[in-house]
Design an enzyme around this catalytic site. Structure first.
Site, PDB file in Angstrom:
ATOM      1  N   CYS A  91       0.857  -1.190   0.000  1.00  0.00           N
ATOM      2  CA  CYS A  91       0.000   0.000   0.000  1.00  0.00           C
ATOM      3  C   CYS A  91       0.891   1.237   0.000  1.00  0.00           C
ATOM      4  CB  CYS A  91      -0.893  -0.024   1.245  1.00  0.00           C
ATOM      5  SG  CYS A  91      -1.683   1.549   1.603  1.00  0.00           S
TER       6      CYS A  91
ATOM      7  N   CYS B  68      -3.265   7.620  -1.635  1.00  0.00           N
ATOM      8  CA  CYS B  68      -4.579   7.735  -2.288  1.00  0.00           C
ATOM      9  C   CYS B  68      -5.652   8.329  -1.380  1.00  0.00           C
ATOM     10  CB  CYS B  68      -5.057   6.383  -2.772  1.00  0.00           C
ATOM     11  SG  CYS B  68      -3.743   5.287  -3.276  1.00  0.00           S
TER      12      CYS B  68
ATOM     13  N   THR C 200      -4.279   5.081   7.298  1.00  0.00           N
ATOM     14  CA  THR C 200      -3.282   4.662   6.316  1.00  0.00           C
ATOM     15  C   THR C 200      -2.290   5.787   6.034  1.00  0.00           C
ATOM     16  OG1 THR C 200      -4.863   3.177   5.299  1.00  0.00           O
ATOM     17  CG2 THR C 200      -3.009   3.822   3.943  1.00  0.00           C
TER      18      THR C 200
ATOM     19  N   GLU D 289      -0.732   1.519   9.057  1.00  0.00           N
ATOM     20  CA  GLU D 289      -1.919   2.173   9.603  1.00  0.00           C
ATOM     21  C   GLU D 289      -1.608   2.571  11.031  1.00  0.00           C
ATOM     22  OE1 GLU D 289      -2.535  -0.354   7.363  1.00  0.00           O
ATOM     23  OE2 GLU D 289      -3.665   0.903   5.981  1.00  0.00           O
TER      24      GLU D 289
ATOM     25  N   HIS E  94     -12.700   5.889  -2.938  1.00  0.00           N
ATOM     26  CA  HIS E  94     -11.725   4.920  -2.429  1.00  0.00           C
ATOM     27  C   HIS E  94     -12.065   3.502  -2.887  1.00  0.00           C
ATOM     28  CE1 HIS E  94      -8.042   4.645  -0.314  1.00  0.00           C
ATOM     29  NE2 HIS E  94      -8.475   3.724   0.536  1.00  0.00           N
TER      30      HIS E  94
ATOM     31  N   TYR F 148      -9.371   0.854  -5.149  1.00  0.00           N
ATOM     32  CA  TYR F 148      -8.968  -0.543  -4.951  1.00  0.00           C
ATOM     33  C   TYR F 148      -8.955  -1.329  -6.257  1.00  0.00           C
ATOM     34  CZ  TYR F 148      -9.179  -0.091   0.152  1.00  0.00           C
ATOM     35  OH  TYR F 148      -8.952   0.261   1.453  1.00  0.00           O
TER      36      TYR F 148
ATOM     37  N   CYS G  18      -4.996  -0.315  -7.067  1.00  0.00           N
ATOM     38  CA  CYS G  18      -3.855  -0.714  -6.219  1.00  0.00           C
ATOM     39  C   CYS G  18      -3.804  -2.213  -5.976  1.00  0.00           C
ATOM     40  CB  CYS G  18      -3.859   0.065  -4.909  1.00  0.00           C
ATOM     41  SG  CYS G  18      -5.020  -0.524  -3.671  1.00  0.00           S
TER      42      CYS G  18
ATOM     43  N   GLU H 222      -7.423  -5.468   4.423  1.00  0.00           N
ATOM     44  CA  GLU H 222      -7.876  -4.165   3.945  1.00  0.00           C
ATOM     45  C   GLU H 222      -8.784  -4.312   2.735  1.00  0.00           C
ATOM     46  OE1 GLU H 222      -5.350  -1.362   2.180  1.00  0.00           O
ATOM     47  OE2 GLU H 222      -6.272   0.310   3.234  1.00  0.00           O
TER      48      GLU H 222
HETATM   49 FE1  SF4 Z   1      -3.296   1.912   0.032  1.00  0.00          FE
HETATM   50 FE2  SF4 Z   1      -4.707   1.043  -2.030  1.00  0.00          FE
HETATM   51 FE3  SF4 Z   1      -5.853   2.636  -0.202  1.00  0.00          FE
HETATM   52 FE4  SF4 Z   1      -4.004   3.547  -1.939  1.00  0.00          FE
HETATM   53  S1  SF4 Z   1      -6.060   2.772  -2.439  1.00  0.00           S
HETATM   54  S2  SF4 Z   1      -4.118   3.982   0.230  1.00  0.00           S
HETATM   55  S3  SF4 Z   1      -2.628   1.819  -2.072  1.00  0.00           S
HETATM   56  S4  SF4 Z   1      -5.041   0.547   0.089  1.00  0.00           S
HETATM   57 FE    FE Z   2      -7.449   1.799   2.165  1.00  0.00          FE
END
Ligand code: SF4
Ligand code: FE
Length: 484
Positions: free
Chosen positions: A100, A104, A191, A257, A292, A296, A299, A447
């Site tokens: 991660c 983001c 995060t 986190e 968000h 996902y 990422c 997550e």
């Molecule tokens: Fe982390 Fe993915 Fe959330 Fe970006 S979108 S902060 S990489 S978990």
């Molecule tokens: Fe997240």
């Protein structure tokens, strides 16, 4: 300055005076702490790639405020093309870090706060959007990493914020002054908090009138007076203290986190973006979560690419790559991974303009994207473990491999195909272990389940956005049943 170099980013973090506790102790220097540093390296990659001409198109954008080139993480999406590029950028970073990369949450927060403050001002005559735009301008100029902070600890889930026994279980306003507000409470699972310059706080649920003190959004420096952090543990995290190269699985990168605590933190009015407008808190949650959930689809797919590659290599090193069931399982992994991506791209392509001018994803498809993320990475991880074999969790340590006394035994008995050194086999298995069971499993597995909202939250949105009435009308028409 609008684009920081990776080194400038690291230096800027050193100047912060963060109060971070890790395993019961105050950390003097978070940047160089062996457990924290890999997560900093992941964020650093978002700065490094923005400087690379090869990735300029994905990693940077033109600010709608200044026309300057800014990091895409500081950008308000101006088109569906921007939304698509966001997902592609996240896949790229997942591929580069297998972790991660944290940044983001800030990008998703600014995009949500922008449109909501605009609509709030339109309806209520407030002036939050102007204040927020000033913050955004500075964020772009300084190339800040911003922690979008939404999730409160929430205490007893059957009680609303104002009904909790302990009022601090949701961030709330404890004092309104002429020059600003004072807030108390905490945000959990934050995060990248320790790698951020600024915090952008948002409420975590839809609220009613009695909860007005909890309907609060603001920006604060990450090292503001009264803010402290308690670093979250990860599975196998202390391997990073062993100075190991192989056993950590991913030596350079990670995520993190933390619990973020606000103990009477003063926020000047110019940094307050919501203060009691409870009827807009649900909208802000819905938009941030929507962005968000789109994220996902990028990422996790990038990390999935690394995991699939590692699994294919493990099969080769085991001498099993030609087995038809292994080939088929790898195809299944790719199919699942690309399905996640397809939803990330689809909800972006179907996005639309908001009243403030930035673009938002299609909420139904973004929620479907995240719902898939609560399942497919688990299946991909299951197949990776199937192909990797039990050695992934029973093999000896790097120290055994390098031992003068017994190293030759590890070397001899854990060799797969003769052409591949045992060390390579162990390395690739440790990487799979890291993503499926180790420190990176936080981001890739749990997550995937709970980040951006637990599965049920998406199902509620799917029910709301799915337009069941229209579907029933379609069926009636075909079946020859009179329409309404
Ligand atoms: Fe982390 Fe993915 Fe959330 Fe970006 S979108 S902060 S990489 S978990
Ligand atoms: Fe997240």
């Amino acid at each position: 300055m609008t684009l920081k170099t990776a080194e400038q980013y690291e230096e800027s973090l050193r100047k912060l005076n963060l109060k971070v506790y890790l395993q019961g102790e105050l950390v003097k220097n978070p940047v160089d702490h062996p457990i924290i540093r890999p997560s900093m390296n992941s964020v650093k990659m978002t700065y490094e790639l923005a400087q690379d001409p090869e990735y300029k198109d994905l990693m940077t954008a033109t600010s709608h405020l200044t026309n300057q080139t800014v990091n895409r993480f500081c950008h308000l999406h101006q088109s569906t093309d921007d939304l698509v590029k966001k997902v592609k950028m996240q896949r790229l970073l997942g591929q580069k870090t297998a972790a991660c990369f944290q940044r983001c949450v800030g990008m998703d927060a600014i995009n949500a706060v922008d449109s909501v403050t605009f609509e709030m001002d339109q309806k209520l005559g407030t002036d939050y959007h102007k204040r927020f735009t000033k913050f955004l301008l500075q964020m772009q100029e300084e190339d800040w990493t911003v922690d979008g902070a939404m999730t409160d600890p929430k205490g007893d889930r059957s009680l609303s914020p104002s009904k909790q026994v302990d009022p601090d279980l949701f961030v709330h306003i404890v004092e309104k002054r002429e020059d600003g507000i004072v807030v108390c409470g905490a945000k959990a699972h934050q995060t990248g908090a320790i790698n951020s310059h600024m915090i952008l706080v948002m409420p975590t649920i839809a609220m009613v009138k009695e909860d007005a003190d909890y309907a609060v959004s603001f920006a604060a420096p990450a090292d503001a007076d009264g803010v402290l952090y308690i670093y979250g543990r990860q599975s196998c995290d202390t391997r990073k203290l062993e100075d190991s190269d192989i056993d950590v699985g991913n030596k350079q990168f990670g995520g993190h986190e933390a619990l973020m605590v606000f103990d009477h933190v003063f926020i000047p009015w110019e940094s307050v973006f919501m203060c009691g407008e409870y009827e807009f808190s649900g909208l802000l949650v819905e938009r941030f979560a929507g962005y968000h959930r789109q994220s996902y689809g990028g990422c996790k797919v990038g990390v999935g690419d690394v995991l699939i590659g590692a699994t294919a290599l493990a099969a080769e090193y085991n001498g099993a790559a030609k087995a038809s069931h292994v080939k088929d399982k790898l195809i299944e992994m790719m199919h699942l991974n690309e399905t996640l991506y397809a939803c990330g791209i689809a909800c972006s392509g179907e996005g639309h303009k908001t009243a403030s001018g930035n673009y938002i994803i299609d909420l139904l498809l973004a929620n479907v994207c995240k719902q898939n993320v609560t399942r497919f990475p688990y299946e991909i991880a299951r197949l990776a473990e199937d192909i990797a074999g039990g050695l992934m969790v029973t093999m000896p340590s790097e120290k055994d491999l390098k031992s003068l006394e017994i190293g030759r035994l590890v070397e001899k008995y854990f060799r797969g195909v003769n052409s591949v050194p045992t060390e390579y086999r162990l390395r690739i298995l440790r990487l799979i272990e890291n993503i499926t069971l180790g420190t990176a499993a936080v981001g890739y597995r749990t997550e995937s389940m709970h980040g951006a909202g637990s599965p049920q939250a998406q199902r509620i949105m799917i029910a709301r956005q799915g337009n069941m009435e229209q579907k029933k009308e379609l069926a009636k028409r075909i079946a020859g049943i009179p329409q309404k």
